[in-house]
Design a protein around this motif. Sequence first.
Motif, mmCIF file in Angstrom:
data_model
loop_
_atom_site.group_PDB
_atom_site.id
_atom_site.type_symbol
_atom_site.label_atom_id
_atom_site.label_comp_id
_atom_site.label_asym_id
_atom_site.label_seq_id
_atom_site.Cartn_x
_atom_site.Cartn_y
_atom_site.Cartn_z
ATOM 1 N N VAL A 47 -34.397 117.985 60.660
ATOM 2 C CA VAL A 47 -33.258 117.200 61.123
ATOM 3 C C VAL A 47 -32.300 117.012 59.955
ATOM 4 O O VAL A 47 -32.662 116.434 58.930
ATOM 5 C CB VAL A 47 -33.713 115.828 61.668
ATOM 6 N N SER A 48 -31.067 117.479 60.118
ATOM 7 C CA SER A 48 -30.049 117.334 59.076
ATOM 8 C C SER A 48 -29.490 115.926 59.037
ATOM 9 O O SER A 48 -29.661 115.140 59.969
ATOM 10 C CB SER A 48 -28.898 118.319 59.322
ATOM 11 N N ASN A 49 -28.762 115.657 57.971
ATOM 12 C CA ASN A 49 -28.090 114.391 57.768
ATOM 13 C C ASN A 49 -27.088 114.141 58.892
ATOM 14 O O ASN A 49 -26.509 115.055 59.441
ATOM 15 C CB ASN A 49 -27.367 114.433 56.415
ATOM 16 N N ASN A 50 -26.871 112.895 59.218
ATOM 17 C CA ASN A 50 -25.864 112.458 60.174
ATOM 18 C C ASN A 50 -26.151 112.923 61.600
ATOM 19 O O ASN A 50 -25.252 113.041 62.406
ATOM 20 C CB ASN A 50 -24.462 112.894 59.731
ATOM 21 N N THR A 51 -27.395 113.223 61.913
ATOM 22 C CA THR A 51 -27.793 113.544 63.283
ATOM 23 C C THR A 51 -28.309 112.269 63.925
ATOM 24 O O THR A 51 -29.095 111.537 63.324
ATOM 25 C CB THR A 51 -28.886 114.626 63.288
ATOM 26 N N LYS A 52 -27.861 112.002 65.145
ATOM 27 C CA LYS A 52 -28.277 110.791 65.849
ATOM 28 C C LYS A 52 -29.161 111.169 67.028
ATOM 29 O O LYS A 52 -28.795 111.992 67.849
ATOM 30 C CB LYS A 52 -27.060 110.010 66.314
#
Length: 178
Positions: A47-52
């Motif tokens: 999961v990459s950064n800034n994924t909600k």
Amino acid sequence: MKSKLGLLYAWFIFTLTFFLPDQKLIMRFRGWLYSFAMPSCGSNFQVSNNTKILGIDKLFVGNDVFLATGCVINTGGEIHLKNGVLIGINSVVVAGNHTMLNGSYRFGIRQLKPIVIGAGSWIGANVTITAGSTVPESSVVAANSVYLSSNDVAGVYAGVPAKLIKSSHDVHKNGNNI
């Protein structure tokens, strides 16, 4: 209550890790942390950064799944990401839809339908996948498309709404790639 705890847990993980860079080990760590609140999660979930992730208690993930930065996964209904799925930057996957009540979508009852993204599929950047959709195995949904149907034919889908452009058989004939 379970979904509220899942939401709080997902936001806790987001807040705890948002400042960490997108390196493979860190993205796997994020995926591992999210996996504790999910009903099913395979290995190597990145999961990459800034994924909600909203509604983590209805998200089912296979092995080797990757969510790029800026993705929004909003369950409502169940979402199944099969083995080897790639979801591109700023894509939105929403398993709920609005209905109209008294002339307004604001007050209509929420309609929940599952989404299934088949094994080995690649969802391009800025794609929206709507409730009730099924993306076939080994398919590509081109960037900036809106995918809102269930299909059986593996291939390349593009457009608004997304339509089959080429079947996988045509794409990979003679060893050609997309």
